[in-house]
Structures are given as C-alpha cells and as structure tokens.
Design a protein around this motif. Structure first.
Motif, PDB file in Angstrom:
ATOM      1  N   UNK A 106      21.801  -5.716   2.708  1.00  0.00           N
ATOM      2  CA  UNK A 106      21.858  -6.429   1.428  1.00  0.00           C
ATOM      3  C   UNK A 106      23.235  -7.056   1.213  1.00  0.00           C
ATOM      4  N   UNK A 107      24.280  -6.304   1.543  1.00  0.00           N
ATOM      5  CA  UNK A 107      25.638  -6.825   1.386  1.00  0.00           C
ATOM      6  C   UNK A 107      25.882  -7.984   2.355  1.00  0.00           C
ATOM      7  N   UNK A 108      25.455  -7.820   3.602  1.00  0.00           N
ATOM      8  CA  UNK A 108      25.644  -8.879   4.593  1.00  0.00           C
ATOM      9  C   UNK A 108      24.894 -10.143   4.184  1.00  0.00           C
ATOM     10  N   UNK A 109      23.616  -9.972   3.814  1.00  0.00           N
ATOM     11  CA  UNK A 109      22.817 -11.133   3.413  1.00  0.00           C
ATOM     12  C   UNK A 109      23.364 -11.795   2.158  1.00  0.00           C
ATOM     13  N   UNK A 110      23.737 -10.984   1.172  1.00  0.00           N
ATOM     14  CA  UNK A 110      24.288 -11.541  -0.058  1.00  0.00           C
ATOM     15  C   UNK A 110      25.607 -12.243   0.179  1.00  0.00           C
ATOM     16  N   UNK A 111      26.448 -11.680   1.051  1.00  0.00           N
ATOM     17  CA  UNK A 111      27.734 -12.300   1.356  1.00  0.00           C
ATOM     18  C   UNK A 111      27.543 -13.663   2.015  1.00  0.00           C
ATOM     19  N   UNK A 112      26.554 -13.772   2.897  1.00  0.00           N
ATOM     20  CA  UNK A 112      26.274 -15.060   3.548  1.00  0.00           C
ATOM     21  C   UNK A 112      25.846 -16.100   2.522  1.00  0.00           C
ATOM     22  N   UNK A 113      24.994 -15.699   1.591  1.00  0.00           N
ATOM     23  CA  UNK A 113      24.528 -16.624   0.553  1.00  0.00           C
ATOM     24  C   UNK A 113      25.685 -17.070  -0.340  1.00  0.00           C
ATOM     25  N   UNK A 114      26.486 -16.114  -0.789  1.00  0.00           N
ATOM     26  CA  UNK A 114      27.612 -16.438  -1.669  1.00  0.00           C
ATOM     27  C   UNK A 114      28.629 -17.310  -0.939  1.00  0.00           C
ATOM     28  N   UNK A 115      28.927 -16.965   0.310  1.00  0.00           N
ATOM     29  CA  UNK A 115      29.894 -17.756   1.085  1.00  0.00           C
ATOM     30  C   UNK A 115      29.383 -19.179   1.285  1.00  0.00           C
ATOM     31  N   UNK A 116      28.111 -19.318   1.598  1.00  0.00           N
ATOM     32  CA  UNK A 116      27.550 -20.656   1.774  1.00  0.00           C
ATOM     33  C   UNK A 116      27.637 -21.478   0.503  1.00  0.00           C
TER      34      UNK A 116
ATOM     35  N   UNK B 252      33.505  -4.899  -2.121  1.00  0.00           N
ATOM     36  CA  UNK B 252      34.490  -5.514  -3.016  1.00  0.00           C
ATOM     37  C   UNK B 252      34.815  -6.929  -2.547  1.00  0.00           C
ATOM     38  N   UNK B 253      34.978  -7.100  -1.237  1.00  0.00           N
ATOM     39  CA  UNK B 253      35.300  -8.415  -0.689  1.00  0.00           C
ATOM     40  C   UNK B 253      34.164  -9.399  -0.926  1.00  0.00           C
ATOM     41  N   UNK B 254      32.952  -8.962  -0.695  1.00  0.00           N
ATOM     42  CA  UNK B 254      31.801  -9.854  -0.861  1.00  0.00           C
ATOM     43  C   UNK B 254      31.641 -10.285  -2.316  1.00  0.00           C
ATOM     44  N   UNK B 255      31.817  -9.364  -3.242  1.00  0.00           N
ATOM     45  CA  UNK B 255      31.693  -9.708  -4.662  1.00  0.00           C
ATOM     46  C   UNK B 255      32.786 -10.694  -5.068  1.00  0.00           C
ATOM     47  N   UNK B 256      33.974 -10.538  -4.482  1.00  0.00           N
ATOM     48  CA  UNK B 256      35.081 -11.443  -4.806  1.00  0.00           C
ATOM     49  C   UNK B 256      34.787 -12.879  -4.398  1.00  0.00           C
ATOM     50  N   UNK B 257      33.842 -13.069  -3.482  1.00  0.00           N
ATOM     51  CA  UNK B 257      33.511 -14.410  -3.014  1.00  0.00           C
ATOM     52  C   UNK B 257      32.926 -15.305  -4.108  1.00  0.00           C
TER      53      UNK B 257
ATOM     54  N   UNK C   9      37.543 -13.239   5.801  1.00  0.00           N
ATOM     55  CA  UNK C   9      37.947 -11.981   5.149  1.00  0.00           C
ATOM     56  C   UNK C   9      36.832 -10.948   5.242  1.00  0.00           C
ATOM     57  N   UNK C  10      35.585 -11.407   5.245  1.00  0.00           N
ATOM     58  CA  UNK C  10      34.453 -10.482   5.314  1.00  0.00           C
ATOM     59  C   UNK C  10      34.428  -9.763   6.663  1.00  0.00           C
ATOM     60  N   UNK C  11      34.754 -10.485   7.725  1.00  0.00           N
ATOM     61  CA  UNK C  11      34.786  -9.863   9.059  1.00  0.00           C
ATOM     62  C   UNK C  11      35.834  -8.763   9.107  1.00  0.00           C
ATOM     63  N   UNK C  12      37.042  -9.061   8.610  1.00  0.00           N
ATOM     64  CA  UNK C  12      38.094  -8.042   8.613  1.00  0.00           C
ATOM     65  C   UNK C  12      37.706  -6.859   7.726  1.00  0.00           C
ATOM     66  N   UNK C  13      37.048  -7.133   6.612  1.00  0.00           N
ATOM     67  CA  UNK C  13      36.616  -6.049   5.726  1.00  0.00           C
ATOM     68  C   UNK C  13      35.617  -5.140   6.435  1.00  0.00           C
ATOM     69  N   UNK C  14      34.680  -5.741   7.178  1.00  0.00           N
ATOM     70  CA  UNK C  14      33.715  -4.934   7.938  1.00  0.00           C
ATOM     71  C   UNK C  14      34.431  -4.054   8.956  1.00  0.00           C
ATOM     72  N   UNK C  15      35.336  -4.673   9.738  1.00  0.00           N
ATOM     73  CA  UNK C  15      36.000  -3.959  10.821  1.00  0.00           C
ATOM     74  C   UNK C  15      36.913  -2.852  10.300  1.00  0.00           C
ATOM     75  N   UNK C  16      37.733  -3.168   9.293  1.00  0.00           N
ATOM     76  CA  UNK C  16      38.652  -2.165   8.755  1.00  0.00           C
ATOM     77  C   UNK C  16      37.902  -1.057   8.026  1.00  0.00           C
ATOM     78  N   UNK C  17      36.843  -1.435   7.300  1.00  0.00           N
ATOM     79  CA  UNK C  17      36.057  -0.431   6.596  1.00  0.00           C
ATOM     80  C   UNK C  17      35.411   0.559   7.552  1.00  0.00           C
ATOM     81  N   UNK C  18      34.896   0.035   8.671  1.00  0.00           N
ATOM     82  CA  UNK C  18      34.251   0.920   9.654  1.00  0.00           C
ATOM     83  C   UNK C  18      35.286   1.763  10.382  1.00  0.00           C
TER      84      UNK C  18
END
Length: 324
Positions: free
Chosen positions: A268-278, A96-101, A249-258
């Motif tokens: 796929x989510x990690x790679x896509x989040x990096x592309x979107x954030x960039x 959800x966080x990554x898509x919001x980016x 926010x992505x780091x906190x989402x990873x940590x809290x989710x885990x």
C-alpha cells in the motif's frame, strides 16, 4: 548545463536528508524532541556557513527589512521540523517520506488560495489523484483498528501536518525570494527554528551520551549538507529536469529503514508513493510549462530556498529582473 553533476548532486542531497531522517528515527524514543530539533539547526549551521562563506554570500545575510516575513517562513519550518522528527519517532521512515510527497500538491492548493494563481483542471486533477495515493497509503491503518495505536495516530497526524507546513513554507519562500537572497532565508530560518526549540529546554532536556551526541551532530550535518547539495544541483540543470529525482528519497528511505530498523514497506505504501510521486511530478512539469513560479521544497528538505532563476538561483528575483 551539466546533467551528470546536477543529477549526482540532487540524488546525493536526497540521500543526506534520508540519513538525517534515519538518525532522527533512531533517537526519537531516546532524546527529547526539542533537543533533536535544536541539534538539527545548530549543527546544520556548520555546512551552511561554510557553503555561503565559500560563495562570499555571508556578508549582509542578516540584514533585512522583512523580519515579519522571515518569522512567518520560520514558523512554518518550526512546525515542519518538529512534526518531521515527531512522526519519525512513531512511524517507519518510508511511511513518513511517502506522506511528505504530497507537499507539492498542497502548494498548488495554497497558491490558488493565497497567491491567487489560476489553477486549471489539469493540476486540480493531479492534486485529486495525489491525495488518492495518500488514502491508499493510509488504508491499512484504517482497516486494522486493533493495530492502530495512539502513537501511530499521532505519528500520522504529524506526518500530514508536516506536509501542509511544507506547502505553506513554499508559498512564503515565493514571496521572500522577491527581495531576499538564499543565504538570508536559510540562515534566518535556521536561527528561528533553534530559538523555538530552546523553549522546550525546561521540559526534560538532558545531556546526551557520546553516541547520542554523535547522532545529534550527524542529524545537523546531514540536514545542512543536504540543503547545500540541493542548492548546488540547480546550478547545473533546469528545475523541471531535476524535479523527478527528488523522489529518489523514497529509495533511500526503503533501504535505510530496512537496514537500520528491519522495516519493510507494505504494498500500500509503495503503490501510494508511486501515485503521489507521479502526481507531484506532473504538477511541477505543468507549472514549468505554464511559466509559473516553480516549486522549490522536497518531502525530506524543509529548508529548501531556491529562487526562480536557474542561471543564478541565489539572486533575488527583483534584482535579476533589473539586470535583464
């Protein structure tokens, strides 16, 4: 300028929003959605009122000649808030966080359409690259049709709709900051979201358990506190400098989710989040370079209300222009 304080406040704000999301995900299958949204607005008023009261900005905060404009901005927030918590009830926090980016990228499209801003090839390219990152994030859902449940489809749709509503809210904030203060925008938005959520009360609201009530209060406090920390961070450093820190926010989402749900984000989510954030960071820096009005909303801050002057982000633009 105080770089350390600015960065600390900005990162703290992303953590507060992530905590809000984690509590919302926990309650998503237990408490009616409208009840969660109402609590988000009601208890957020506590830090909001304290913050603006401390700054002496509550007096006249509800006086406005632009009620319809506030209703439009509030409508975007109603959609975004319902979609955020609806998506969190069905999808991992990181997804959800990554898509919001993609919200800053959508804002570029909306700015070109509704504000008639001239968007050149650089930013259009960033938008295209950013959306390719979204496709990468979503590709596992499309490849494994057997695992793509109805709940997941609804969650993905809500997450995408939240990003679009966030882009629309940013455009409306740009219009409102010409005459309205941050306190007026935030408080009107919060009251509108609360009023809209009350309409769902006849459809299954119930009195929460003590633990659920504590989490509902936590959702509101975390969201309101995140907004205030976000606002304060822009008092100590330029928006273009702070923009990349939104993506912590992505780091906190990873940590809290885990930690809370045992969720491990896919490559796929990690790679896509990096592309979107960039792509999002490039868009923000490009707008700064061109001298355009800067983006003020973050994937996980639907009530972000920065004005455009870094020296005083709460002063309406029209007022500041007269003082120069």
């Amino acid at each position: 300028m105080n770089i350390f304080k600015a960065v600390s406040l900005k990162i703290a704000s992303t953590m507060a929003f992530a905590m809000m999301g984690a509590q919302g995900r926990y309650l998503g299958s237990e408490v009616p959605l409208g009840e969660i949204v109402f609590a988000r607005g009601l208890f957020a008023l506590i830090p909001i009122v304290l913050f603006f009261g401390w700054r002496g900005q509550l007096r006249g905060a509800l006086r406005t000649n632009r009620v319809s404009a506030h209703l439009v901005r509030g409508s975007f927030s109603v959609i975004g808030t319902f979609c955020t918590f609806g998506a969190l009830a069905r999808l991992p926090i990181a997804d959800v966080t990554a898509i919001a980016f993609i919200a800053p990228l959508i804002t570029v499209v909306f700015a070109a359409i509704f504000l008639k801003e001239q968007v050149h090839a650089y930013r259009w390219s960033a938008v295209a690259i950013g959306f390719s990152g979204v496709i990468l994030m979503l590709s596992p859902y499309f490849h494994d049709h057997a695992a793509l449940t109805t709940s997941m489809i609804i969650g993905l749709s809500l997450a995408l709709l939240n990003a679009f509503s966030s882009g629309g809210a940013t455009i409306q904030i740009r219009r409102l900051t010409a005459t309205e203060s941050s306190s007026a925008i935030v408080i009107f938005m919060t009251l509108i979201v609360m009023a809209a959520s009350l309409l769902t009360a006849p459809f299954g609201w119930r009195w929460p358990t003590d633990f659920e009530l504590a989490l509902l209060v936590g959702i509101g406090i975390s969201g309101g506190l995140g907004q205030m920390l976000f606002t304060e961070s822009y008092r100590y450093a330029p928006a273009s400098f702070l923009a990349p820190f939104d993506y912590t926010a992505m780091l906190w989402a990873f940590l809290l989710g885990f930690w809370m749900f045992g969720e491990v984000p896919t490559p796929y989510v990690v790679g896509g989040a990096v592309i979107v954030a960039g792509a999002g960071i490039f868009v923000i820096l490009r707008e700064r370079h061109l001298g355009l009005k800067r983006l003020r909303d973050t994937p996980m801050s639907p009530i972000s209300t920065m004005a455009d002057d870094e020296a005083d982000p709460d002063a309406p633009i029209a007022v500041r222009a007269k003082s120069r």
